[in-house]
Design a protein around this motif. Structure first.
Motif, mmCIF file in Angstrom:
data_model
loop_
_atom_site.group_PDB
_atom_site.id
_atom_site.type_symbol
_atom_site.label_atom_id
_atom_site.label_comp_id
_atom_site.label_asym_id
_atom_site.label_seq_id
_atom_site.Cartn_x
_atom_site.Cartn_y
_atom_site.Cartn_z
ATOM 1 N N LEU A 1 12.020 -13.054 14.016
ATOM 2 C CA LEU A 1 13.283 -13.635 14.312
ATOM 3 C C LEU A 1 13.436 -14.619 15.556
ATOM 4 O O LEU A 1 14.141 -15.311 15.829
ATOM 5 N N ALA A 2 12.626 -13.831 16.749
ATOM 6 C CA ALA A 2 12.850 -14.571 17.916
ATOM 7 C C ALA A 2 11.985 -15.887 18.004
ATOM 8 O O ALA A 2 12.299 -16.844 18.800
ATOM 9 N N THR A 3 10.928 -15.859 17.023
ATOM 10 C CA THR A 3 9.910 -17.078 17.033
ATOM 11 C C THR A 3 11.100 -18.248 16.420
ATOM 12 O O THR A 3 10.972 -19.476 17.008
ATOM 13 N N ILE A 4 11.569 -17.967 15.412
ATOM 14 C CA ILE A 4 12.554 -18.959 14.641
ATOM 15 C C ILE A 4 13.457 -19.447 15.632
ATOM 16 O O ILE A 4 13.784 -20.455 15.973
ATOM 17 N N ALA A 5 14.152 -18.418 16.539
ATOM 18 C CA ALA A 5 15.164 -18.899 17.386
ATOM 19 C C ALA A 5 14.577 -19.602 18.566
ATOM 20 O O ALA A 5 15.288 -20.492 19.156
ATOM 21 N N ALA A 35 3.842 -16.142 12.815
ATOM 22 C CA ALA A 35 4.566 -15.022 13.594
ATOM 23 C C ALA A 35 4.507 -13.787 12.383
ATOM 24 O O ALA A 35 4.349 -12.555 12.687
ATOM 25 N N VAL A 36 4.678 -14.266 11.136
ATOM 26 C CA VAL A 36 4.961 -13.242 10.036
ATOM 27 C C VAL A 36 3.840 -12.612 9.912
ATOM 28 O O VAL A 36 3.381 -11.391 9.578
ATOM 29 N N VAL A 37 2.271 -13.315 9.885
ATOM 30 C CA VAL A 37 0.989 -12.787 9.601
ATOM 31 C C VAL A 37 0.948 -11.568 10.839
ATOM 32 O O VAL A 37 0.407 -10.422 10.456
ATOM 33 N N MET A 38 1.287 -12.022 12.094
ATOM 34 C CA MET A 38 1.097 -11.102 12.984
ATOM 35 C C MET A 38 1.972 -9.946 13.102
ATOM 36 O O MET A 38 1.797 -8.678 13.905
ATOM 37 N N ALA A 39 3.141 -10.049 12.320
ATOM 38 C CA ALA A 39 3.855 -8.816 12.017
ATOM 39 C C ALA A 39 3.468 -8.063 10.858
ATOM 40 O O ALA A 39 4.191 -7.211 10.520
ATOM 41 N N GLY A 40 2.465 -8.355 10.332
ATOM 42 C CA GLY A 40 1.956 -7.646 8.991
ATOM 43 C C GLY A 40 2.781 -7.966 7.672
ATOM 44 O O GLY A 40 2.817 -7.362 6.820
ATOM 45 N N THR A 92 -0.590 -15.336 20.753
ATOM 46 C CA THR A 92 -0.796 -13.868 20.401
ATOM 47 C C THR A 92 0.515 -13.391 20.060
ATOM 48 O O THR A 92 1.786 -13.879 20.291
ATOM 49 N N PRO A 93 0.563 -11.942 19.591
ATOM 50 C CA PRO A 93 1.702 -11.480 19.014
ATOM 51 C C PRO A 93 2.696 -11.501 20.197
ATOM 52 O O PRO A 93 3.888 -11.384 20.009
ATOM 53 N N MET A 94 2.265 -11.043 21.439
ATOM 54 C CA MET A 94 3.098 -10.715 22.468
ATOM 55 C C MET A 94 3.558 -11.971 22.882
ATOM 56 O O MET A 94 4.823 -12.243 23.351
ATOM 57 N N LEU A 95 3.027 -13.201 23.103
ATOM 58 C CA LEU A 95 3.339 -14.377 23.594
ATOM 59 C C LEU A 95 3.930 -15.370 22.517
ATOM 60 O O LEU A 95 4.517 -16.340 22.987
ATOM 61 N N ILE A 96 3.916 -15.195 21.038
ATOM 62 C CA ILE A 96 4.325 -16.115 20.292
ATOM 63 C C ILE A 96 5.616 -16.678 20.272
ATOM 64 O O ILE A 96 6.009 -17.976 20.266
ATOM 65 N N PRO A 97 6.423 -15.907 20.646
ATOM 66 C CA PRO A 97 8.080 -16.400 20.743
ATOM 67 C C PRO A 97 8.096 -17.240 21.994
ATOM 68 O O PRO A 97 8.934 -18.500 21.931
ATOM 69 N N LEU A 98 7.373 -16.961 23.081
ATOM 70 C CA LEU A 98 7.316 -17.968 24.383
ATOM 71 C C LEU A 98 6.727 -19.305 24.033
ATOM 72 O O LEU A 98 7.049 -20.201 24.567
ATOM 73 N N ILE A 99 5.373 -19.016 23.588
ATOM 74 C CA ILE A 99 4.729 -20.184 23.211
ATOM 75 C C ILE A 99 5.514 -21.054 22.271
ATOM 76 O O ILE A 99 5.386 -22.388 22.268
#
Length: 463
Positions: free
Chosen positions: A400-404, A387-392, A350-357
């Motif tokens: 950036l957090a997802t990449i990292a 993540a990009v799609v979820m960020a519009g 989900t947009p909120m959990l994507i970096p953690l997942i």
């Protein structure tokens, strides 16, 4: 192959911890995996041929051989002993020896392979004199190699990750991809925390805990650098080499400093000139140079050749583990291990959990395969576009957090997996028992991961 695809790496890891024999464990896992894949007994030699008969394995195999020869030359010329004596004259405490190892690991940031092997083998004599356990030396070298390499953009790691980002969302070319990667570096919490934690533990600000505390107590109180029954990844053929000139001290600069400078100069120079770090070629050049110097210093050619052969024999345990680790990685790719893990985790995003997942997925894939780069190649093209799609369609903090998170998660799983090449090389450089290194490093890796989970959850809530 669904759930069956995770059985070979799971069997390898479970057997390695149970038997403490990594080679037999990997062999058994490869054999069972071939049968599970329906290839029959004849599929085993085919697997080895496919896994080892390629440029990637040939490169790391030659790198291992040249490093083994170079270490043997260092010992035969007495330069390793002279370096230890030189550092001893400075009367460094255990704390300062550990901090010096930490600084060296961060300095050699341009190659995680070089860092793991060079720092461990160079500091081993000094570390042994200071009664620092081999597990501790392996931990310091391992936890300053890959984490440092992924944080510095001008390394092969940065170039690789940047290349994977091209074409995702608004990222049109390499220049934009490189810029996005640099912006993601502050969010690579695992790598940052890992390097800081090493410094805190080396300085004594944070006390050792878990199995490492037991290993350090054994080393300081009993003088046992490795536990009874341990199997270091460098054999006695390499560790027991004595200097040829018993009563003559050869030039430390010519026999040690110049070969090291050759390696560093070629590695950095080739990166600047052709955008590719030629680590293996750098070690080959150092070996050739030092071999010529040894002959000019009166060491007979047959003795030089015998020393080189002992260096090759000394690294063979590590080569065997790397060979079977590559085979497991190939088998996992054929059976779809990473795809199965992605199928299980992707539905939770989900947009909120994507970096953690993304961090969890990268950690699991790299732990199962023993490969950070393989994890990046699989996950970045899937998780980052999501993540990009979820960020519009924009590159925001969550992207950036997802990449990292993928970058850091790959290193975390790599640290915890006995199948990891950099972890194997760290055990080799420090002459530590491989499973003992993994067991003592895992609690520290889990601390870093625990803090990352909190931070990525926080980022998910605020973006």
């Amino acid at each position: 192959m669904g759930f069956l695809s995770i059985l070979p790496p799971a069997i390898a890891i479970a057997l390695a911890f149970w038997t403490r024999d990594t080679i037999i464990s990997l062999f058994a896992a490869c054999f069972i995996g071939v049968l599970l894949a329906g290839k029959g007994i004849l599929g085993f030699p085919e697997l080895l041929t496919n896994a080892l008969g390629n440029g990637d394995f040939a490169w790391i195999f030659l790198l291992e051989l040249f490093i083994g020869i170079l270490i043997a030359f260092f010992q035969r010329t007495g330069s390793m002993k002279a370096f230890t004596t030189y550092v001893e004259k400075r009367k460094l405490s255990r704390k300062r020896v550990q901090l010096l190892t930490w600084f060296m690991g961060m300095f050699v940031f341009y190659s995680d392979y070089f860092s793991s092997l060079f720092v461990g083998s160079t500091m081993r004599g000094v570390s042994d004199k200071a009664r620092i356990s081999r597990e501790k030396l392996a931990y310091i070298t391992d936890s300053t190699s890959a984490p440092m390499s992924i944080l510095v953009p001008i390394t092969a790691w940065g170039v690789f990750v940047s290349g994977l980002l091209v074409g995702i969302g608004p990222i049109k070319d390499n220049s934009e991809a490189f810029s996005v990667f640099i912006q993601s570096i502050p969010f690579n919490f695992y790598a940052i925390i890992t390097i800081v934690l090493v410094g805190l533990i080396a300085s004594g600000i944070v006390k050792d805990f878990g199995p490492m505390k037991k290993a350090e107590k054994r080393a300081t109180e009993e003088g046992k650098l490795i536990r009874d029954g341990a199997k270091p990844l460098i054999s006695e053929e390499l560790t027991d080499i004595q200097p040829y000139h018993k009563n003559k001290v050869l030039s430390l600069k010519l026999n040690f400093l110049v070969p090291v400078l050759i390696i560093i100069t070629i590695a950095i120079g080739t990166y600047i000139a052709i955008d590719s770090v030629k680590t293996m070629e750098a070690f080959l050049a150092a070996v050739v140079f030092l071999g010529i110097v040894m002959r000019l210093q009166g060491i007979p050619l047959p003795d030089i050749m015998d020393t080189a052969l002992n260096g090759i024999k000394g690294v063979m345990p590590a080569v065997m583990i790397l060979a079977f680790a590559y085979a497991i990685n190939t088998l996992s790719r054929e059976m779809g291990t990473a795809n199965y893990i992605l199928d299980v985790t992707q539905s939770w995003m989900t947009p909120m959990l994507i970096p953690l997942i993304a961090f969890f997925a990268a950690a699991i894939v790299s732990f199962a395969t023993g490969s950070s780069w393989g994890t990046y190649g699989i996950l970045i093209p899937i998780a980052v576009p999501l993540a990009v799609v979820m960020a519009g369609g924009d590159i925001n903090t969550s992207v950036l957090a997802t990449i990292a998170a993928i970058a850091g998660g790959g290193v975390f799983g790599d640290h915890c997996s006995p199948l990891s090449d950099t972890t194997i090389l760290s055990s080799t450089g420090a002459a530590s028992d491989h499973i003992d290194h993994v067991k003592t490093q895992v609690p520290y890796a889990l601390v870093g991961a625990g803090i990352c989970i909190i931070l990525y959850l926080f980022i998910g809530f605020i973006t």
